[in-house]
Design a protein around this motif. Structure first.
Motif, PDB file in Angstrom:
ATOM      1  N   LEU A 116      64.508 -22.655  35.381  1.00 42.54           N
ATOM      2  CA  LEU A 116      63.191 -23.205  35.086  1.00 42.54           C
ATOM      3  C   LEU A 116      62.144 -22.657  36.050  1.00 42.54           C
ATOM      4  O   LEU A 116      61.092 -22.179  35.629  1.00 42.54           O
ATOM      5  CB  LEU A 116      63.224 -24.732  35.178  1.00 42.54           C
TER       6      LEU A 116
ATOM      7  N   GLN B 235      62.202 -18.327  35.709  1.00 40.16           N
ATOM      8  CA  GLN B 235      61.801 -17.716  34.445  1.00 40.16           C
ATOM      9  C   GLN B 235      60.564 -18.361  33.832  1.00 40.16           C
ATOM     10  O   GLN B 235      59.643 -17.677  33.433  1.00 40.16           O
ATOM     11  CB  GLN B 235      62.952 -17.786  33.430  1.00 40.16           C
ATOM     12  N   THR B 236      60.552 -19.676  33.758  1.00 44.62           N
ATOM     13  CA  THR B 236      59.480 -20.372  33.051  1.00 44.62           C
ATOM     14  C   THR B 236      58.228 -20.522  33.898  1.00 44.62           C
ATOM     15  O   THR B 236      57.122 -20.255  33.442  1.00 44.62           O
ATOM     16  CB  THR B 236      59.959 -21.762  32.591  1.00 44.62           C
TER      17      THR B 236
ATOM     18  N   HIS C  44      57.658 -18.880  36.695  1.00 47.82           N
ATOM     19  CA  HIS C  44      57.376 -17.583  37.340  1.00 47.82           C
ATOM     20  C   HIS C  44      57.203 -17.702  38.854  1.00 47.82           C
ATOM     21  O   HIS C  44      56.289 -17.119  39.428  1.00 47.82           O
ATOM     22  CB  HIS C  44      56.161 -16.908  36.702  1.00 47.82           C
TER      23      HIS C  44
END
Length: 98
Positions: free
Chosen positions: A14, A17-18, A20
């Motif tokens: 989370l 990737q999500t 950043h």
């Protein structure tokens, strides 16, 4: 420990990737979140067993006795990620499979 490790995976993905975030920020955030989950699960299990579980026990188990593993994760995981990225086997962005 199973729930804690699951939290590590979910939170690291989370954050990295999500949201950043940088690798170390993601790793430390996931480690802290996983340890909070560890404390909550232990509190529930100890409560069901009728045994006391306080903040001192949480700190001892989650940080004091775990510091070698924490240090090892902070060294090994970034090395592994950077090696996989440099080799081209894994990239920060998710690739769409066709």
């Amino acid at each position: 420990m199973m729930v804690e490790l699951c939290a590590y995976g979910v939170l690291t993905g989370l954050f990295y990737q999500t949201l950043h975030q940088k690798l170390y920020v993601s790793l430390v955030g996931a480690m802290l979140g996983g340890r909070v989950i560890y404390g909550l699960v232990n509190a529930v299990f100890m409560g069901v067993a009728g045994k006391p579980y306080g903040f001192a026990a949480f700190l001892s188990g989650a940080f004091l006795t775990a510091w070698p593993g924490i240090l090892l994760q902070l060294i090994v995981v970034p090395l592994l990620v950077f090696t996989l990225q440099k080799s081209g086997l894994w990239s920060r962005t998710l690739r769409q499979s066709e």
